[in-house]
Design a protein around this motif. Structure first.
Motif, PDB file in Angstrom:
ATOM      1  N   THR A   1      -1.746   8.984   5.492  1.00 53.63           N
ATOM      2  CA  THR A   1      -3.182   8.746   5.636  1.00 53.63           C
ATOM      3  C   THR A   1      -3.873   8.983   4.301  1.00 53.63           C
ATOM      4  OG1 THR A   1      -3.175   9.381   7.963  1.00 53.63           O
ATOM      5  CG2 THR A   1      -5.291   9.446   6.821  1.00 53.63           C
ATOM      6  N   PHE A   2      -4.666   7.986   3.873  1.00 47.12           N
ATOM      7  CA  PHE A   2      -5.450   8.056   2.646  1.00 47.12           C
ATOM      8  C   PHE A   2      -6.906   8.274   3.066  1.00 47.12           C
ATOM      9  CE2 PHE A   2      -1.645   5.791   1.731  1.00 47.12           C
ATOM     10  CZ  PHE A   2      -1.374   5.888   0.374  1.00 47.12           C
ATOM     11  N   ASN A   3      -7.545   9.312   2.518  1.00 41.02           N
ATOM     12  CA  ASN A   3      -8.866   9.697   3.017  1.00 41.02           C
ATOM     13  C   ASN A   3     -10.027   8.951   2.368  1.00 41.02           C
ATOM     14  OD1 ASN A   3      -9.134  10.884   0.503  1.00 41.02           O
ATOM     15  ND2 ASN A   3      -8.948  12.995   1.242  1.00 41.02           N
ATOM     16  N   GLY A   4      -9.760   8.089   1.384  1.00 39.47           N
ATOM     17  CA  GLY A   4     -10.824   7.336   0.732  1.00 39.47           C
ATOM     18  C   GLY A   4     -11.588   8.130  -0.303  1.00 39.47           C
ATOM     19  N   SER A   5     -11.226   9.407  -0.470  1.00 40.98           N
ATOM     20  CA  SER A   5     -11.924  10.271  -1.429  1.00 40.98           C
ATOM     21  C   SER A   5     -11.055  10.653  -2.611  1.00 40.98           C
ATOM     22  CB  SER A   5     -12.416  11.544  -0.732  1.00 40.98           C
ATOM     23  OG  SER A   5     -13.321  11.245   0.301  1.00 40.98           O
ATOM     24  N   ASP A   6      -9.826  11.152  -2.330  1.00 42.42           N
ATOM     25  CA  ASP A   6      -8.982  11.601  -3.439  1.00 42.42           C
ATOM     26  C   ASP A   6      -7.505  11.304  -3.241  1.00 42.42           C
ATOM     27  OD1 ASP A   6      -8.308  13.423  -1.482  1.00 42.42           O
ATOM     28  OD2 ASP A   6      -9.012  15.203  -2.568  1.00 42.42           O
ATOM     29  N   THR A   7      -7.128  10.662  -2.114  1.00 44.36           N
ATOM     30  CA  THR A   7      -5.708  10.411  -1.864  1.00 44.36           C
ATOM     31  C   THR A   7      -5.256   9.107  -2.521  1.00 44.36           C
ATOM     32  OG1 THR A   7      -6.015  11.408   0.322  1.00 44.36           O
ATOM     33  CG2 THR A   7      -3.932  10.284  -0.095  1.00 44.36           C
ATOM     34  N   TYR A   8      -4.177   9.209  -3.287  1.00 49.24           N
ATOM     35  CA  TYR A   8      -3.512   8.014  -3.786  1.00 49.24           C
ATOM     36  C   TYR A   8      -2.110   8.416  -4.227  1.00 49.24           C
ATOM     37  CZ  TYR A   8      -4.562   9.673  -8.561  1.00 49.24           C
ATOM     38  OH  TYR A   8      -4.643  10.408  -9.713  1.00 49.24           O
ATOM     39  N   VAL A   9      -1.231   7.434  -4.393  1.00 52.06           N
ATOM     40  CA  VAL A   9       0.139   7.685  -4.832  1.00 52.06           C
ATOM     41  C   VAL A   9       0.300   7.122  -6.238  1.00 52.06           C
ATOM     42  CG1 VAL A   9       2.589   7.244  -4.428  1.00 52.06           C
ATOM     43  CG2 VAL A   9       1.028   7.565  -2.477  1.00 52.06           C
ATOM     44  N   LYS A  10       0.738   7.989  -7.156  1.00 49.69           N
ATOM     45  CA  LYS A  10       1.048   7.536  -8.515  1.00 49.69           C
ATOM     46  C   LYS A  10       2.487   7.049  -8.550  1.00 49.69           C
ATOM     47  CE  LYS A  10       0.740   7.019 -13.041  1.00 49.69           C
ATOM     48  NZ  LYS A  10       2.083   6.434 -13.252  1.00 49.69           N
ATOM     49  N   VAL A  11       2.651   5.766  -8.887  1.00 46.54           N
ATOM     50  CA  VAL A  11       3.968   5.149  -8.983  1.00 46.54           C
ATOM     51  C   VAL A  11       4.444   5.265 -10.426  1.00 46.54           C
ATOM     52  CG1 VAL A  11       5.235   2.963  -8.713  1.00 46.54           C
ATOM     53  CG2 VAL A  11       3.397   3.564  -7.099  1.00 46.54           C
ATOM     54  N   PRO A  12       5.745   5.469 -10.665  1.00 50.98           N
ATOM     55  CA  PRO A  12       6.237   5.630 -12.040  1.00 50.98           C
ATOM     56  C   PRO A  12       5.802   4.499 -12.959  1.00 50.98           C
ATOM     57  CG  PRO A  12       7.953   6.214 -10.498  1.00 50.98           C
ATOM     58  CD  PRO A  12       6.832   5.653  -9.686  1.00 50.98           C
ATOM     59  N   ASP A  13       5.671   4.839 -14.244  1.00 58.01           N
ATOM     60  CA  ASP A  13       5.270   3.857 -15.250  1.00 58.01           C
ATOM     61  C   ASP A  13       6.281   2.720 -15.325  1.00 58.01           C
ATOM     62  OD1 ASP A  13       3.142   5.491 -15.807  1.00 58.01           O
ATOM     63  OD2 ASP A  13       3.982   6.281 -17.693  1.00 58.01           O
ATOM     64  N   ASN A  14       5.780   1.588 -15.802  1.00 57.01           N
ATOM     65  CA  ASN A  14       6.608   0.432 -16.160  1.00 57.01           C
ATOM     66  C   ASN A  14       7.413  -0.109 -14.975  1.00 57.01           C
ATOM     67  OD1 ASN A  14       5.673   1.226 -18.713  1.00 57.01           O
ATOM     68  ND2 ASN A  14       7.556   2.387 -19.131  1.00 57.01           N
ATOM     69  N   ILE A  15       6.826  -0.026 -13.753  1.00 60.51           N
ATOM     70  CA  ILE A  15       7.548  -0.422 -12.556  1.00 60.51           C
ATOM     71  C   ILE A  15       7.918  -1.900 -12.564  1.00 60.51           C
ATOM     72  CG2 ILE A  15       5.396  -0.821 -11.287  1.00 60.51           C
ATOM     73  CD1 ILE A  15       8.731   0.454  -9.855  1.00 60.51           C
ATOM     74  N   MET A  16       7.162  -2.729 -13.279  1.00 60.52           N
ATOM     75  CA  MET A  16       7.440  -4.174 -13.261  1.00 60.52           C
ATOM     76  C   MET A  16       8.157  -4.652 -14.517  1.00 60.52           C
ATOM     77  SD  MET A  16       3.886  -5.674 -11.614  1.00 60.52           S
ATOM     78  CE  MET A  16       2.864  -5.006 -12.937  1.00 60.52           C
ATOM     79  N   SER A  17       8.550  -3.742 -15.369  1.00 59.05           N
ATOM     80  CA  SER A  17       9.195  -4.124 -16.626  1.00 59.05           C
ATOM     81  C   SER A  17      10.408  -5.011 -16.374  1.00 59.05           C
ATOM     82  CB  SER A  17       9.618  -2.880 -17.400  1.00 59.05           C
ATOM     83  OG  SER A  17      10.256  -3.229 -18.613  1.00 59.05           O
ATOM     84  N   GLY A  18      10.467  -6.157 -17.058  1.00 58.61           N
ATOM     85  CA  GLY A  18      11.607  -7.065 -16.962  1.00 58.61           C
ATOM     86  C   GLY A  18      11.586  -7.985 -15.751  1.00 58.61           C
ATOM     87  N   MET A  19      10.582  -7.869 -14.886  1.00 60.85           N
ATOM     88  CA  MET A  19      10.554  -8.693 -13.673  1.00 60.85           C
ATOM     89  C   MET A  19       9.936 -10.061 -13.938  1.00 60.85           C
ATOM     90  SD  MET A  19       9.479  -6.193 -10.546  1.00 60.85           S
ATOM     91  CE  MET A  19      10.386  -4.695 -10.125  1.00 60.85           C
ATOM     92  N   ASN A  20      10.688 -11.117 -13.641  1.00 61.66           N
ATOM     93  CA  ASN A  20      10.151 -12.474 -13.649  1.00 61.66           C
ATOM     94  C   ASN A  20       9.673 -12.903 -12.268  1.00 61.66           C
ATOM     95  OD1 ASN A  20      10.613 -13.019 -16.438  1.00 61.66           O
ATOM     96  ND2 ASN A  20      12.798 -13.273 -15.976  1.00 61.66           N
ATOM     97  N   SER A  21      10.155 -12.214 -11.242  1.00 67.02           N
ATOM     98  CA  SER A  21       9.756 -12.461  -9.857  1.00 67.02           C
ATOM     99  C   SER A  21       9.517 -11.123  -9.190  1.00 67.02           C
ATOM    100  CB  SER A  21      10.843 -13.233  -9.097  1.00 67.02           C
ATOM    101  OG  SER A  21      11.135 -14.474  -9.716  1.00 67.02           O
ATOM    102  N   ILE A  22       8.764 -11.130  -8.084  1.00 62.98           N
ATOM    103  CA  ILE A  22       8.443  -9.871  -7.425  1.00 62.98           C
ATOM    104  C   ILE A  22       8.086 -10.113  -5.964  1.00 62.98           C
ATOM    105  CG2 ILE A  22       5.957  -9.888  -7.868  1.00 62.98           C
ATOM    106  CD1 ILE A  22       6.208  -6.861  -8.555  1.00 62.98           C
ATOM    107  N   THR A  23       8.325  -9.096  -5.143  1.00 57.17           N
ATOM    108  CA  THR A  23       7.797  -9.015  -3.782  1.00 57.17           C
ATOM    109  C   THR A  23       7.226  -7.625  -3.612  1.00 57.17           C
ATOM    110  OG1 THR A  23       9.393 -10.580  -2.840  1.00 57.17           O
ATOM    111  CG2 THR A  23       8.334  -9.038  -1.313  1.00 57.17           C
ATOM    112  N   VAL A  24       5.991  -7.537  -3.100  1.00 57.12           N
ATOM    113  CA  VAL A  24       5.394  -6.259  -2.721  1.00 57.12           C
ATOM    114  C   VAL A  24       5.019  -6.379  -1.253  1.00 57.12           C
ATOM    115  CG1 VAL A  24       3.593  -4.561  -3.158  1.00 57.12           C
ATOM    116  CG2 VAL A  24       4.472  -5.959  -5.051  1.00 57.12           C
TER     117      VAL A  24
END
Length: 749
Positions: free
Chosen positions: A59-82
């Motif tokens: 649950t994200f409360n809209g005030s301070d909740t978020y998830v930090k994903v590691p840097d450079n997550i898309m490095s080298g990607m020519n295609s992607i699915t999220v």
């Protein structure tokens, strides 16, 4: 928080090929979003971590909740699915991102990123700030307070956005790759937080968040969505546009090109891995009526789908057009639209189209170009309308938020500007000076309507290019935005307009009724709006035309182009408009199939003033009554004609038979007896009738031959039973004559 949707799909773990990151978000505590892909890319939960541990995600409360994903997550990607399961809170503030992978500039703006948002539901990839976004978008917000599965795939030049495993939007012009953002360096990678520091944080729940370094296939997207009895797509070589899949109603529409044989269609269906469909994909079937299929999921669950095939005969005009003005001159319909497809509606040219049947249209090319043809404006050519008076055609149009008028001897132009200035200048009244429309009443009086934000009407002067500004009336109803159009039927005036913004899929048409062209008006409600089951969005800015001699009415309007259209990429179509027994307009049914051809035949031009002249013929007398109604005096003596006089009459609908027309003078009196009317007829050749008749509403019968001829309508003939009117190309008067066999059986009273 709303309804609890399905848990993460049971077979999800089997689709591991290319899996770069997988946050199930099923923990009960802590600040770590565990990466289940095996790649060790754990995320960090910031702020209040609202873990549930029961399949309800984080649950994200809209005030301070978020998830930090590691840097450079898309490095080298020519295609992607999220992909993810998401439940957006009903109170979510905007703008917001569901996730954003990219960078933030020192100014707080995004600086290269990939994201998806639910408001409106879209995904975009950008090389810099928002001005560089390449969007794959719908025009509606993602539903809130319920679980929805969201997937974005991108490979090559194609981005596809899915909802619950079903494709909702596609962009085939993507030029960026995920790996090119920041040259592979991205440090603002978040779930529940935007790359723009001023945006709002996400409020709601997310579970089963995945990133793949490849684009999943449509079947795989269905599988990871948990929609194992869904149909993701339907294909057939004769589809005019992509099949329309409505997962909520389990219905599919196959819009096929005209002429497709519906009796032996064999469509193919995309279903989830492990699911089956019966009858099997590719089985030939008779689609002249809707058919059903049963999909069985991998777990044995079943769902029945209804599939309908139709010939898609819309749009009726080629390319992108909007704001169509449909008008009939004689036996031909004409369409005058806005030329669409330009950013900011910045087109400069108007074109004309003609049709005998409202289905097959001829393009007459450009009839007015703001650049060379109008000295006072050269941009934003919008929403024209046309009318005719005394053989001249008047074209009213919007130009750079002014209203102009142009004149021509032909409905297909070329048109010229008689004023050298706007007819209604920007700022002359409150609101925008756009969207003109002209209505002609039974007495021949013309009224000009216009406005955006406010609606106005004024009687036009006889010259058709001026009016008395003191007579302008504000007739703005509640809900009014623009696109006024007025008709009259059985003594009732119908004032119609468009509500909401043309960029909004909820753009629609409403109407009111009144007792005069200027009101007062009684609002009746909405008569045309979107139908998402057919992909029809934003239908509006319409016009209406009647098939003469009938109570058949048709409505021309624009909608978002299908597929992928929006407020500047629109197309024109035509559907039926009908009235109920009380004279109210029935709700218009918007279609993809449009209408069948209509037949107009030969039509007497109405509301046209002409000089109707009583002409002597050798051996006969003519006379003019004191009430100025011209008639033949059936005397028996032969002498030189001594009387010749003319009077002006107007062509109007007949009395008992609406398919007939009469000549009526300025005081409302009809020429000759009320039963003497003329009706359009396609006969070729001059006709002379012999019939007992009563003229001028006085008793008395005559025998012999009398011919009526020349009413300035080239090459056509008009008939009322045996009475013939010959139409001459060059004369501007209607004449009648008696030949030598004409005589009175009884004297006049």
């Amino acid at each position: 928080m709303g309804l609890a949707g399905p848990a993460a799909p049971a077979q999800a773990a089997e689709i591991t090929d290319g899996l770069a990151l997988w946050y199930k978000l099923d923990a009960t505590s802590g600040t770590v979003a565990v990466d289940s892909s095996g790649n060790g890319r754990n995320g960090t939960v910031n702020g209040t971590a609202g873990w549930s541990g029961n399949g309800q995600g984080l649950t994200f409360n809209g005030s301070d909740t978020y998830v930090k994903v590691p840097d450079n997550i898309m490095s080298g990607m020519n295609s992607i699915t999220v992909s993810m399961d998401v439940q957006i809170d009903a109170t979510q503030a905007t703008p917001y991102f569901l996730y954003g992978f990219g960078n933030t500039a020192s100014s707080g703006a995004g600086n290269g990123y990939l994201f998806t948002t639910g408001n409106s539901f879209r995904a975009a990839i950008a090389s810099g700030n928002s001005s560089t976004e390449q969007n794959t978008r719908t025009s509606a917000a993602l539903q809130r307070s319920v679980w929805k599965h969201v997937t974005y795939t991108q490979t090559g030049t194609t981005g596809v956005l899915y909802e619950d495993g079903v494709e909702k939007a596609r962009n085939t012009s993507v030029t960026l790759t995920p790996g090119s953002i920041g040259s592979g360096i991205t440090t603002a990678n978040h779930i529940g937080r935007s790359v723009y520091t001023s945006d709002k944080l996400f409020k709601g729940r997310i579970r089963d968040f995945r990133v793949y370094d490849r684009a999943l296939s449509p079947g795989e997207v269905l599988d990871v969505s948990g929609n194992t009895t869904g149909i993701g797509a339907a294909t057939h070589p004769d589809l005019k546009i992509d099949a329309i899949v409505d997962d909520a109603t389990s219905e599919i529409t196959l819009p096929l090109t005209e002429g497709t044989d519906l009796t032996t269609l064999a469509p193919q269906f995309t279903i989830a891995q492990g699911a089956t469909i019966s009858p099997a994909s590719g089985t030939p079937r008779d689609f002249t009526s809707p058919v059903t299929y049963e999909v069985t999921g991998s777990g044995g669950e079943k769902r029945t789908w209804t599939v309908e095939a139709l010939e898609m005969k819309s749009p009726v005009l080629p390319g992108l057009t909007a704001d169509p003005n449909l008008v009939r001159f004689g036996d031909t319909f004409y369409m005058y639209p806005t030329t669409d497809g330009f950013a900011g509606w910045s087109g400069t040219k108007f074109k004309a189209y003609s049709s005998k049947d409202l289905v097959h249209w001829t393009d007459h090319g450009v009839i007015l170009d703001l650049g060379p043809d109008v000295s006072w404006a050269d941009a934003r050519a919008w929403a024209p309308t046309a009318t005719e008076k005394n053989g001249k055609y008047y074209f009213y149009y919007s130009a750079d938020t002014n209203i102009g008028v142009a004149v021509s001897d032909s409905p297909t132009g070329p048109f010229t500007d008689p004023l050298g200035k706007p007819l209604i200048a920007r700022g002359a009244f409150t609101g925008q000076m756009i969207d003109p429309a002209v209505f002609t009443d039974d007495d021949g009086k013309r009224y000009l309507y216009w406005g955006n934000g406010r609606a106005y009407v004024v009687p036009l002067n006889d010259d058709m290019v001026s009016f008395d500004a003191s007579k302008v009336t504000d007739i703005t109803p509640s809900g009014y935005n623009e696109g006024t159009f007025v008709i009259k039927r059985n003594g009732t005036y119908y004032f119609m307009w468009s509500e909401n913004d043309t960029r909004d899929e909820n753009y629609r048409v409403a109407y009111a009724t009144g007792s005069s062209p200027t009101g007062p008006w009684t609002k009746r409600g909405v008569i045309l709006e979107k139908d998402l089951t057919l992909g029809i969005k934003g239908p509006g800015h319409h016009s209406v035309a009647q098939v003469p001699g009938t109570d058949d009415w048709y409505i021309a309007y624009h909608r978002f182009a299908i597929p992928g259209g929006d407020g500047t990429h629109r197309e024109t179509t035509v559907d039926r408009l009908e009235f109920d027994s009380g004279g109210l307009i029935k709700k218009v049914v918007p279609t993809l199939s449009s209408i069948d051809p209509v037949s107009v035949g030969t039509v007497l031009p109405t509301h046209t003033n002409r000089s109707l002249q009583s002409v002597n013929f050798p051996g006969r007398y003519t006379a003019v009554r004191s009430d100025n109604l011209a008639y033949l005096d059936p005397v028996t003596s032969s002498s030189t004609p001594t009387v010749k006089q003319s009077a002006t009459f107007t062509v109007v609908p007949g009395l008992a038979d609406p398919t007939c027309y009469s000549f009526r003078d300025s005081s409302g009196r009809y020429l000759r007896h009320k039963d003497f009317r003329v009706r359009a007829d396609a006969s070729n050749g001059t006709a002379v009738f012999t019939k007992d008749a009563t003229f001028c509403a006085r008793p008395g019968s005559v025998t012999g031959s009398v011919s009526l001829e020349s009413y300035n309508y080239p090459g056509r003939y008009l008939r009322h039973y045996n009475y013939e009117l010959r139409i001459d190309t060059f004369q501007d008067t209607a004449t009648f004559r008696a030949d030598s066999s004409f005589k009175a059986v009884s004297p006049w009273a």
